[in-house]
Design a protein around this motif. Structure first.
Motif, PDB file in Angstrom:
ATOM      1  N   ILE A  10     -34.798  20.292  25.750  1.00  0.00           N
ATOM      2  CA  ILE A  10     -36.076  20.984  25.961  1.00  0.00           C
ATOM      3  C   ILE A  10     -35.907  22.486  25.763  1.00  0.00           C
ATOM      4  N   CYS A  11     -34.817  23.032  26.311  1.00  0.00           N
ATOM      5  CA  CYS A  11     -34.554  24.467  26.173  1.00  0.00           C
ATOM      6  C   CYS A  11     -34.356  24.840  24.711  1.00  0.00           C
ATOM      7  N   PHE A  12     -33.599  23.985  23.984  1.00  0.00           N
ATOM      8  CA  PHE A  12     -33.336  24.249  22.575  1.00  0.00           C
ATOM      9  C   PHE A  12     -34.628  24.240  21.765  1.00  0.00           C
ATOM     10  N   VAL A  13     -35.476  23.248  22.017  1.00  0.00           N
ATOM     11  CA  VAL A  13     -36.760  23.149  21.317  1.00  0.00           C
ATOM     12  C   VAL A  13     -37.633  24.356  21.636  1.00  0.00           C
ATOM     13  N   SER A  14     -37.596  24.791  22.884  1.00  0.00           N
ATOM     14  CA  SER A  14     -38.398  25.948  23.298  1.00  0.00           C
ATOM     15  C   SER A  14     -37.939  27.205  22.579  1.00  0.00           C
ATOM     16  N   ILE A  15     -36.613  27.351  22.434  1.00  0.00           N
ATOM     17  CA  ILE A  15     -36.076  28.527  21.750  1.00  0.00           C
ATOM     18  C   ILE A  15     -36.501  28.534  20.291  1.00  0.00           C
ATOM     19  N   ILE A  16     -36.419  27.351  19.656  1.00  0.00           N
ATOM     20  CA  ILE A  16     -36.821  27.249  18.256  1.00  0.00           C
ATOM     21  C   ILE A  16     -38.295  27.591  18.094  1.00  0.00           C
ATOM     22  N   ALA A  17     -39.135  27.069  18.978  1.00  0.00           N
ATOM     23  CA  ALA A  17     -40.580  27.327  18.905  1.00  0.00           C
ATOM     24  C   ALA A  17     -40.861  28.805  19.109  1.00  0.00           C
ATOM     25  N   PHE A  18     -40.125  29.411  20.056  1.00  0.00           N
ATOM     26  CA  PHE A  18     -40.350  30.822  20.367  1.00  0.00           C
ATOM     27  C   PHE A  18     -39.904  31.700  19.213  1.00  0.00           C
ATOM     28  N   ALA A  19     -38.865  31.245  18.480  1.00  0.00           N
ATOM     29  CA  ALA A  19     -38.277  32.070  17.433  1.00  0.00           C
ATOM     30  C   ALA A  19     -38.899  31.834  16.061  1.00  0.00           C
ATOM     31  N   GLN A  20     -40.087  31.265  16.009  1.00  0.00           N
ATOM     32  CA  GLN A  20     -40.712  31.007  14.721  1.00  0.00           C
ATOM     33  C   GLN A  20     -40.949  32.304  13.959  1.00  0.00           C
ATOM     34  N   THR A  21     -40.532  32.298  12.698  1.00  0.00           N
ATOM     35  CA  THR A  21     -40.693  33.454  11.830  1.00  0.00           C
ATOM     36  C   THR A  21     -41.464  33.040  10.586  1.00  0.00           C
ATOM     37  N   ILE A  22     -41.784  34.010   9.766  1.00  0.00           N
ATOM     38  CA  ILE A  22     -42.444  33.709   8.503  1.00  0.00           C
ATOM     39  C   ILE A  22     -41.583  32.749   7.684  1.00  0.00           C
ATOM     40  N   GLU A  23     -40.279  32.983   7.677  1.00  0.00           N
ATOM     41  CA  GLU A  23     -39.381  32.166   6.863  1.00  0.00           C
ATOM     42  C   GLU A  23     -39.294  30.727   7.333  1.00  0.00           C
ATOM     43  N   ASN A  24     -39.180  30.515   8.645  1.00  0.00           N
ATOM     44  CA  ASN A  24     -38.977  29.138   9.087  1.00  0.00           C
ATOM     45  C   ASN A  24     -40.257  28.382   9.423  1.00  0.00           C
ATOM     46  N   ARG A  25     -41.403  29.055   9.412  1.00  0.00           N
ATOM     47  CA  ARG A  25     -42.646  28.302   9.620  1.00  0.00           C
ATOM     48  C   ARG A  25     -43.431  28.095   8.335  1.00  0.00           C
ATOM     49  N   ILE A  26     -43.521  29.122   7.499  1.00  0.00           N
ATOM     50  CA  ILE A  26     -44.359  29.024   6.306  1.00  0.00           C
ATOM     51  C   ILE A  26     -43.511  28.518   5.140  1.00  0.00           C
ATOM     52  N   VAL A  27     -43.606  27.248   4.877  1.00  0.00           N
ATOM     53  CA  VAL A  27     -42.793  26.587   3.857  1.00  0.00           C
ATOM     54  C   VAL A  27     -43.403  26.817   2.471  1.00  0.00           C
ATOM     55  N   PRO A  28     -42.581  27.114   1.463  1.00  0.00           N
ATOM     56  CA  PRO A  28     -43.111  27.270   0.098  1.00  0.00           C
ATOM     57  C   PRO A  28     -43.726  25.969  -0.414  1.00  0.00           C
ATOM     58  N   PRO A  29     -44.568  26.036  -1.437  1.00  0.00           N
ATOM     59  CA  PRO A  29     -45.141  24.814  -2.027  1.00  0.00           C
ATOM     60  C   PRO A  29     -44.036  23.900  -2.552  1.00  0.00           C
ATOM     61  N   ASP A  30     -44.367  22.631  -2.729  1.00  0.00           N
ATOM     62  CA  ASP A  30     -43.391  21.655  -3.224  1.00  0.00           C
ATOM     63  C   ASP A  30     -42.728  22.145  -4.514  1.00  0.00           C
ATOM     64  N   GLY A  31     -41.411  22.097  -4.537  1.00  0.00           N
ATOM     65  CA  GLY A  31     -40.664  22.473  -5.735  1.00  0.00           C
ATOM     66  C   GLY A  31     -40.268  23.929  -5.792  1.00  0.00           C
ATOM     67  N   TYR A  32     -40.834  24.752  -4.918  1.00  0.00           N
ATOM     68  CA  TYR A  32     -40.540  26.185  -4.928  1.00  0.00           C
ATOM     69  C   TYR A  32     -39.470  26.508  -3.883  1.00  0.00           C
ATOM     70  N   ILE A  33     -38.673  27.510  -4.157  1.00  0.00           N
ATOM     71  CA  ILE A  33     -37.695  28.000  -3.191  1.00  0.00           C
ATOM     72  C   ILE A  33     -37.833  29.507  -3.053  1.00  0.00           C
ATOM     73  N   ARG A  34     -37.535  30.012  -1.871  1.00  0.00           N
ATOM     74  CA  ARG A  34     -37.648  31.442  -1.641  1.00  0.00           C
ATOM     75  C   ARG A  34     -36.663  32.223  -2.504  1.00  0.00           C
ATOM     76  N   LYS A  35     -37.115  33.362  -2.987  1.00  0.00           N
ATOM     77  CA  LYS A  35     -36.255  34.220  -3.789  1.00  0.00           C
ATOM     78  C   LYS A  35     -35.148  34.786  -2.912  1.00  0.00           C
ATOM     79  N   LYS A  36     -33.911  34.723  -3.381  1.00  0.00           N
ATOM     80  CA  LYS A  36     -32.788  35.241  -2.612  1.00  0.00           C
ATOM     81  C   LYS A  36     -32.905  36.757  -2.476  1.00  0.00           C
ATOM     82  N   CYS A  37     -32.481  37.262  -1.321  1.00  0.00           N
ATOM     83  CA  CYS A  37     -32.541  38.705  -1.110  1.00  0.00           C
ATOM     84  C   CYS A  37     -31.387  39.135  -0.217  1.00  0.00           C
TER      85      CYS A  37
END
Length: 265
Positions: A10-37
């Motif tokens: 439960i604690c682990f899930v809570s931490i993940i939910a709390f730590a949501q960022t643009i990168e880990n919540r907003i998934v690119p469209p099918d077939g696309y990958i984020r540009k490396k930076c």
């Protein structure tokens, strides 16, 4: 033992939910990958910005809800103060300045008032303050050296008060639409004017097509939010980067020309 395991999960899930960022919540469209930076780049900083829980409403500086909630896909978890200051261009300034401050690149934090008066953060941090009278502004000695975040935020509020799309548009350099990258800004200077910032890019490895995310604040001052794509609800919140430099970019609350794309120097 089982109870301890359940509590840990439960604690682990809570931490993940709390730590949501643009990168880990907003998934690119099918077939696309984020540009490396690079991990220290502005693109990486924007990608790691935290988000409020899914379904959160965009709030104004006074705690009220933004009237047009349909413009927002997600809301960035960043305080905006309790004054009507951090509007559209100010949000762009805020994100750029926050990134540079975290990187301790203090000498690069400088913005102009609409009058053209340059406001260097280092002068502010070294104890100087600004007196404004009409269109005239001048520095004066007011205290000691202080590079704390609290003083940095006061500096930003001063910039927000006297800067805007007209001044920021002059500070940025125009770039071709097809060269778009994270941190670039679509901006129309003036009154009225508007600005949105490119937050992320994803690429299709086969077709080489690119999509991107946009964010904005607006009037009155409000939380920065990731925009939906009003022209393609299936792709939303991503926008497709086309091959043409001409034409328009349609966002929920403003239409830009593609030639309005600019970049921090």
């Amino acid at each position: 033992m089982r109870r301890i395991l359940i509590v840990n999960i439960i604690c682990f899930v809570s931490i993940i939910a709390f730590a949501q960022t643009i990168e880990n919540r907003i998934v690119p469209p099918d077939g696309y990958i984020r540009k490396k930076c690079d991990g220290n780049s502005f693109a990486a900083y924007l990608r790691q910005l935290p988000l409020f829980p899914e379904g959160s409403k965009v709030k104004l500086y006074n705690g009220q809800e933004k009237q047009n909630q349909s413009a927002a896909y997600s809301v960035i978890n960043m305080e905006i103060g309790n004054l009507d200051l951090q509007q559209c261009a100010d949000a762009v300034i805020r994100l750029r300045a926050e990134y540079l401050w975290v990187q301790k690149r203090y000498g690069e934090i400088k913005f102009n008032f609409t009058s053209g008066f340059p406001v260097e953060y280092t002068k502010w941090a070294e104890g100087k303050r600004i007196k404004v009278s009409g269109n005239k502004a001048e520095w004066y000695a007011a205290g000691g050296r202080d590079y704390s975040y609290k003083t940095f935020r006061k500096y930003l509020d001063m910039v927000f008060m006297y800067a805007g799309t007209a001044s920021l548009a002059k500070e940025l350099q125009t770039v071709p639409y097809t060269s778009l990258q994270p941190g670039d800004v679509f901006i129309k200077g003036g009154s009225p004017g508007h600005a949105v910032i490119v937050m992320d890019i994803a690429i299709h490895p086969t077709t080489k097509k690119k999509v991107f995310l946009l964010a904005q604040s607006y009037m009155p001052a409000q939380q920065i939010h990731i925009l939906v794509n009003p022209s393609d609800r299936n792709l939303s919140p991503w926008y497709e980067l086309t091959d043409a430099d001409d034409g328009n970019l349609y966002t929920p609350e403003w239409t830009f020309a593609k030639k309005d794309l600019k970049r921090f120097k």
